[in-house]
Design a protein around this motif. Structure first.
Motif, PDB file in Angstrom:
ATOM      1  N   GLU A   1      48.167  33.504  36.672  1.00  0.00           N
ATOM      2  CA  GLU A   1      47.633  34.212  37.458  1.00  0.00           C
ATOM      3  C   GLU A   1      48.674  34.216  39.186  1.00  0.00           C
ATOM      4  OE1 GLU A   1      43.536  31.517  37.522  1.00  0.00           O
ATOM      5  OE2 GLU A   1      44.749  30.991  39.029  1.00  0.00           O
ATOM      6  N   THR A   2      49.506  33.734  39.552  1.00  0.00           N
ATOM      7  CA  THR A   2      50.106  34.589  40.307  1.00  0.00           C
ATOM      8  C   THR A   2      51.600  35.287  39.749  1.00  0.00           C
ATOM      9  OG1 THR A   2      51.562  32.700  40.250  1.00  0.00           O
ATOM     10  CG2 THR A   2      50.150  32.745  41.935  1.00  0.00           C
ATOM     11  N   LYS A   3      51.733  34.954  38.421  1.00  0.00           N
ATOM     12  CA  LYS A   3      53.053  36.278  38.345  1.00  0.00           C
ATOM     13  C   LYS A   3      52.618  37.150  37.313  1.00  0.00           C
ATOM     14  CE  LYS A   3      56.146  32.567  39.029  1.00  0.00           C
ATOM     15  NZ  LYS A   3      57.566  31.626  38.182  1.00  0.00           N
ATOM     16  N   GLY A   4      51.155  36.480  36.603  1.00  0.00           N
ATOM     17  CA  GLY A   4      51.075  37.940  35.241  1.00  0.00           C
ATOM     18  C   GLY A   4      51.370  37.031  34.035  1.00  0.00           C
ATOM     19  N   ALA A   5      51.352  37.986  32.554  1.00  0.00           N
ATOM     20  CA  ALA A   5      51.273  37.898  31.934  1.00  0.00           C
ATOM     21  C   ALA A   5      51.853  38.502  30.693  1.00  0.00           C
ATOM     22  CB  ALA A   5      50.514  36.635  31.027  1.00  0.00           C
ATOM     23  N   PRO A   6      53.091  39.665  31.230  1.00  0.00           N
ATOM     24  CA  PRO A   6      53.844  40.766  30.586  1.00  0.00           C
ATOM     25  C   PRO A   6      53.520  40.748  29.148  1.00  0.00           C
ATOM     26  CG  PRO A   6      55.148  39.976  31.357  1.00  0.00           C
ATOM     27  CD  PRO A   6      53.967  38.320  31.661  1.00  0.00           C
TER      28      PRO A   6
ATOM     29  N   GLY B   1      51.198  46.012  35.598  1.00  0.00           N
ATOM     30  CA  GLY B   1      50.935  47.016  35.309  1.00  0.00           C
ATOM     31  C   GLY B   1      49.794  47.984  36.176  1.00  0.00           C
ATOM     32  N   ARG B   2      49.208  46.498  37.231  1.00  0.00           N
ATOM     33  CA  ARG B   2      47.975  47.269  37.409  1.00  0.00           C
ATOM     34  C   ARG B   2      48.449  47.020  39.192  1.00  0.00           C
ATOM     35  NH1 ARG B   2      44.428  49.352  33.868  1.00  0.00           N
ATOM     36  NH2 ARG B   2      44.564  48.632  32.366  1.00  0.00           N
ATOM     37  N   ARG B   3      47.997  47.782  40.144  1.00  0.00           N
ATOM     38  CA  ARG B   3      47.384  47.188  42.016  1.00  0.00           C
ATOM     39  C   ARG B   3      46.650  46.643  42.159  1.00  0.00           C
ATOM     40  NH1 ARG B   3      47.878  52.352  45.676  1.00  0.00           N
ATOM     41  NH2 ARG B   3      49.765  52.641  44.719  1.00  0.00           N
ATOM     42  N   THR B   4      47.288  45.369  42.280  1.00  0.00           N
ATOM     43  CA  THR B   4      46.087  44.057  42.637  1.00  0.00           C
ATOM     44  C   THR B   4      45.006  44.647  43.877  1.00  0.00           C
ATOM     45  OG1 THR B   4      48.325  42.643  42.365  1.00  0.00           O
ATOM     46  CG2 THR B   4      45.828  42.035  43.157  1.00  0.00           C
ATOM     47  N   ALA B   5      43.457  44.262  43.469  1.00  0.00           N
ATOM     48  CA  ALA B   5      42.217  44.712  44.751  1.00  0.00           C
ATOM     49  C   ALA B   5      42.462  43.722  45.659  1.00  0.00           C
ATOM     50  CB  ALA B   5      41.329  44.602  43.778  1.00  0.00           C
ATOM     51  N   GLY B   6      43.341  43.619  46.385  1.00  0.00           N
ATOM     52  CA  GLY B   6      43.145  42.567  47.671  1.00  0.00           C
ATOM     53  C   GLY B   6      44.582  41.709  47.342  1.00  0.00           C
ATOM     54  N   ALA B   7      44.429  40.956  47.955  1.00  0.00           N
ATOM     55  CA  ALA B   7      45.671  40.099  48.096  1.00  0.00           C
ATOM     56  C   ALA B   7      45.633  38.832  47.374  1.00  0.00           C
ATOM     57  CB  ALA B   7      46.011  39.471  49.611  1.00  0.00           C
ATOM     58  N   VAL B   8      46.514  38.688  46.380  1.00  0.00           N
ATOM     59  CA  VAL B   8      46.834  37.827  45.578  1.00  0.00           C
ATOM     60  C   VAL B   8      46.640  36.115  45.706  1.00  0.00           C
ATOM     61  CG1 VAL B   8      48.342  36.852  43.077  1.00  0.00           C
ATOM     62  CG2 VAL B   8      48.031  39.374  43.868  1.00  0.00           C
ATOM     63  N   ALA B   9      45.172  35.893  46.044  1.00  0.00           N
ATOM     64  CA  ALA B   9      45.548  33.792  46.150  1.00  0.00           C
ATOM     65  C   ALA B   9      45.230  33.090  44.852  1.00  0.00           C
ATOM     66  CB  ALA B   9      43.534  34.435  46.823  1.00  0.00           C
ATOM     67  N   GLY B  10      44.863  34.079  43.793  1.00  0.00           N
ATOM     68  CA  GLY B  10      44.702  33.369  42.777  1.00  0.00           C
ATOM     69  C   GLY B  10      43.051  32.915  42.570  1.00  0.00           C
ATOM     70  N   SER B  11      43.076  32.125  41.173  1.00  0.00           N
ATOM     71  CA  SER B  11      41.233  31.498  40.938  1.00  0.00           C
ATOM     72  C   SER B  11      40.781  30.350  41.980  1.00  0.00           C
ATOM     73  CB  SER B  11      41.359  31.191  39.482  1.00  0.00           C
ATOM     74  OG  SER B  11      42.059  30.298  39.192  1.00  0.00           O
ATOM     75  N   GLY B  12      41.318  29.379  42.399  1.00  0.00           N
ATOM     76  CA  GLY B  12      40.844  28.749  42.724  1.00  0.00           C
ATOM     77  C   GLY B  12      40.916  27.653  42.133  1.00  0.00           C
ATOM     78  N   ILE B  13      41.367  27.673  40.715  1.00  0.00           N
ATOM     79  CA  ILE B  13      40.991  27.038  39.572  1.00  0.00           C
ATOM     80  C   ILE B  13      42.945  26.312  39.241  1.00  0.00           C
ATOM     81  CG2 ILE B  13      40.359  26.382  37.297  1.00  0.00           C
ATOM     82  CD1 ILE B  13      38.908  28.844  37.275  1.00  0.00           C
ATOM     83  N   LYS B  14      42.296  24.634  39.295  1.00  0.00           N
ATOM     84  CA  LYS B  14      43.966  23.663  39.640  1.00  0.00           C
ATOM     85  C   LYS B  14      44.609  23.041  38.298  1.00  0.00           C
ATOM     86  CE  LYS B  14      43.984  24.439  44.221  1.00  0.00           C
ATOM     87  NZ  LYS B  14      44.987  25.249  44.958  1.00  0.00           N
ATOM     88  N   ASP B  15      43.696  23.290  37.310  1.00  0.00           N
ATOM     89  CA  ASP B  15      43.915  23.109  35.778  1.00  0.00           C
ATOM     90  C   ASP B  15      44.711  23.794  35.363  1.00  0.00           C
ATOM     91  OD1 ASP B  15      43.671  22.111  33.148  1.00  0.00           O
ATOM     92  OD2 ASP B  15      41.660  22.897  32.849  1.00  0.00           O
ATOM     93  N   PRO B  16      46.378  22.745  34.850  1.00  0.00           N
ATOM     94  CA  PRO B  16      47.410  23.804  34.571  1.00  0.00           C
ATOM     95  C   PRO B  16      46.760  23.904  32.887  1.00  0.00           C
ATOM     96  CG  PRO B  16      47.300  21.564  33.830  1.00  0.00           C
ATOM     97  CD  PRO B  16      46.363  21.647  35.520  1.00  0.00           C
ATOM     98  N   SER B  17      46.182  23.856  32.759  1.00  0.00           N
ATOM     99  CA  SER B  17      45.315  24.519  31.082  1.00  0.00           C
ATOM    100  C   SER B  17      45.014  26.225  31.065  1.00  0.00           C
ATOM    101  CB  SER B  17      44.591  23.460  30.380  1.00  0.00           C
ATOM    102  OG  SER B  17      43.386  23.782  30.866  1.00  0.00           O
ATOM    103  N   TYR B  18      45.228  26.820  30.489  1.00  0.00           N
ATOM    104  CA  TYR B  18      45.350  28.368  30.404  1.00  0.00           C
ATOM    105  C   TYR B  18      44.900  28.562  28.284  1.00  0.00           C
ATOM    106  CZ  TYR B  18      44.083  32.925  31.662  1.00  0.00           C
ATOM    107  OH  TYR B  18      44.042  33.811  32.011  1.00  0.00           O
ATOM    108  N   ILE B  19      43.551  29.136  28.663  1.00  0.00           N
ATOM    109  CA  ILE B  19      43.207  29.457  27.054  1.00  0.00           C
ATOM    110  C   ILE B  19      43.566  31.408  26.730  1.00  0.00           C
ATOM    111  CG2 ILE B  19      41.836  29.707  25.068  1.00  0.00           C
ATOM    112  CD1 ILE B  19      42.400  26.574  26.209  1.00  0.00           C
ATOM    113  N   PHE B  20      44.192  31.590  25.442  1.00  0.00           N
ATOM    114  CA  PHE B  20      43.942  32.577  25.536  1.00  0.00           C
ATOM    115  C   PHE B  20      42.840  32.669  23.839  1.00  0.00           C
ATOM    116  CE2 PHE B  20      48.415  31.217  26.974  1.00  0.00           C
ATOM    117  CZ  PHE B  20      48.506  31.840  28.162  1.00  0.00           C
ATOM    118  N   PHE B  21      42.596  34.440  23.712  1.00  0.00           N
ATOM    119  CA  PHE B  21      41.806  34.436  23.139  1.00  0.00           C
ATOM    120  C   PHE B  21      41.555  35.637  22.105  1.00  0.00           C
ATOM    121  CE2 PHE B  21      38.824  32.609  26.829  1.00  0.00           C
ATOM    122  CZ  PHE B  21      38.342  31.966  25.410  1.00  0.00           C
TER     123      PHE B  21
END
Length: 518
Positions: free
Chosen positions: A251-256, A362-382
């Motif tokens: 969330e804070t670095k992106g997935a290029p 590749g996108r200009r962030t819409a506002g300050a980067v604060a993240g989702s606030g979700i602390k779970d380290p796991s992440y699912i790709f679709f």
């Protein structure tokens, strides 16, 4: 363990890593074919070998479960079920199971001769071809947890523009894989090569060799080994192989190196879709994108559990290795969860207090980067999935059937197998006793007596799934003549969940692949 928020559990890093390799399984035994006078005998049957199961005639154990033979008449509700409803799901599993051995090939061939609209014919087929075994946990308790899940629908867009600022990522191209079963024991640093997308440890090399061309250093102490599919997800950074990025890093670095399938407006809704494992994204023009599970980042499922007024977790859990198992506490966590919590797959999770923008390469962030606030380290790709009226494709590779497909822990319940579930209907408390087919898994589904009931899609399915958290019991149906990985009689003696006198097998059948979520 005490009921408390998972985020408050302090465990040393080594406790999350299995530090030794799996011992070789004991010799296989052949499942007995218990018959009663009421059981019709099929014209042909796979040949049965000799020997006993776990040193006993009717009971055998694995590391997570104990299986005890029972008659079909002893299974509550067996004679009242409408088996015709489960028949399409079973035939769907047969398309995969026929390649899993002679017993399944023969059973599924005979299934093709059964009248799929005749309840007595289908029931007679299962009673003649299968033996029923009640599943108990590693403390031999028959009761476990039955929850529910569904296919959610959330609002989204193909392009990035407020309020659609949260990316739905496809599988990253820079993700590498190592087979956890082939990694050396211990927590040392080893040399490894990258062959395509696979990481192969090089034996006989020392740390002095790691500067050689094509070699990378892999720190085994940082690796999570006990994933359901036995795969370790890695990435390259310099000359090192590191665990793949956490949710916060993504969330804070992106997935290029990952394709963006769509953007959605709610980080919380996206998180729930990740936990459910599939979903639908409705675009402003009415078009619907259907997405299915493609990959995960390999980090353990660590949700932030909501707490009650006494400061205790509303969803009691226990920790086993790097995974958590949901425990049932009758009378706890009932009723409306409120606006400060999320109910999903039996867990009551704390809703993030604030969600902000995340980085999208590749996108200009819409506002300050604060993240989702979700602390779970796991992440699912679709991945994008075909549309249509049928259910989403589960981990077993076949479409799920609402009301008859369940998600399980494949370490104790192999995928594709019939499982009879006895539990209660959410809300009314009426008995829910029916034959289901194990066709899916989930990062939140851990434990021997554990089932997650697929309710389908739509608002009613969502309501029922979120309310479903009941005590339940499970009976797995095993083809007669099927070999099972049996331990010695001494291996079935347990003290506080631990085996005494023998190393128990991980899987109830000799082919470990049947108990791995590939």
């Amino acid at each position: 363990m005490p009921r408390r928020a998972l985020g408050a559990i302090a465990v040393a890093g080594a406790a999350w890593v299995a530090g030794c390799t799996t011992p070789p399984p004991p010799p296989a035994a052949v499942l007995p074919a218990p018959m009663t006078q009421a059981d019709p005998v099929p014209a042909t049957r796979p040949p049965a070998g000799t020997g006993s199961v776990a040193g006993q005639a009717r009971t055998f154990s694995t590391q997570l479960a104990t299986y005890t033979s029972v008659s079909f008449g002893a299974v509550p509700g067996w004679g009242r079920d409408d088996f015709a409803e489960s028949w399409p799901a079973f035939l769907g599993s047969c398309k995969v199971l026929t390649a899993r051995g002679a017993e399944w090939k023969s059973v599924c061939a005979r299934a093709g001769t059964v009248d799929g609209k005749s309840n007595p014919a289908i029931r007679g087929f299962f009673e003649s071809e299968f033996s029923a075994y009640q599943i108990r946990d590693d403390d031999r308790r028959p009761d476990g947890v039955v929850t529910g899940y569904f296919e959610p629908e959330i609002a989204g867009n193909r392009s990035y523009a407020a309020p659609y600022i949260y990316p739905v990522y496809g599988q990253p191209e820079d993700m590498l894989f190592a087979d956890a079963r082939k990694l050396p024991a211990g927590n040392s640093t080893v040399a490894a090569r990258v062959e395509g997308r696979n990481v192969v440890v090089q034996s006989g090399l020392s740390t002095r060799d790691m500067g050689a061309p094509g070699l990378y250093a892999l720190d085994l102490s940082a690796v999570t080994r006990d994933t359901l599919d036995r795969k370790v997800r890695l990435r390259i950074e310099g000359r090192q192989l590191l665990p793949y990025y956490t949710r916060e890093e993504i969330e804070t670095k992106g997935a290029p190196n990952a394709k963006v399938l769509a953007f959605v407006s709610s980080a919380t809704a996206l998180y729930e879709m990740q936990i459910q494992g599939s979903g639908r994204i409705r675009l402003p023009n009415g078009e619907v994108i259907r997405v299915a599970y493609a990959e995960q980042n390999g980090q353990p499922f660590r949700p932030t559990l909501a707490q009650n007024a006494a400061g205790k977790a509303r969803s009691p859990v226990k920790v086993r290795g790097s995974s958590i198992e949901l425990e049932l506490d009758d009378g706890d966590d009932e009723g409306d969860v409120g606006t400060d919590a999320i109910r999903t797959r039996g867990f009551t999770l704390a809703r993030p207090t604030a969600s902000g923008a995340v980085v999208v390469p590749g996108r200009r962030t819409a506002g300050a980067v604060a993240g989702s606030g979700i602390k779970d380290p796991s992440y699912i790709f679709f991945k994008e999935a075909p549309g249509g009226a049928g259910g989403p494709v589960g981990a077993f590779g076949v479409p799920l059937q609402a009301g008859r497909s369940i998600a399980v822990d494949p370490r104790s319940t192999p995928l594709g197998y019939p499982v009879f579930v006895s539990t209660r209907t959410p809300g009314s408390g009426a008995p829910m006793q029916r034959l289901t087919i194990a066709q899916d898994t989930g990062g939140a589904i851990r434990g021997a007596v554990r089932a997650d009931y697929f309710f389908g899609n739509g608002q009613q399915a969502a309501t029922n799934a979120r309310r479903m958290k009941e005590r339940g019991q499970l009976w797995i149906l095993l083809p007669r003549g099927l070999e099972v990985a049996a331990a010695s009689a001494a291996g079935t003696l347990r003290t506080r969940g631990a085996a005494v006198g023998a190393d128990l097998p991980q899987c109830l059948v000799p082919q470990e692949g049947a108990c791995v979520d590939d």
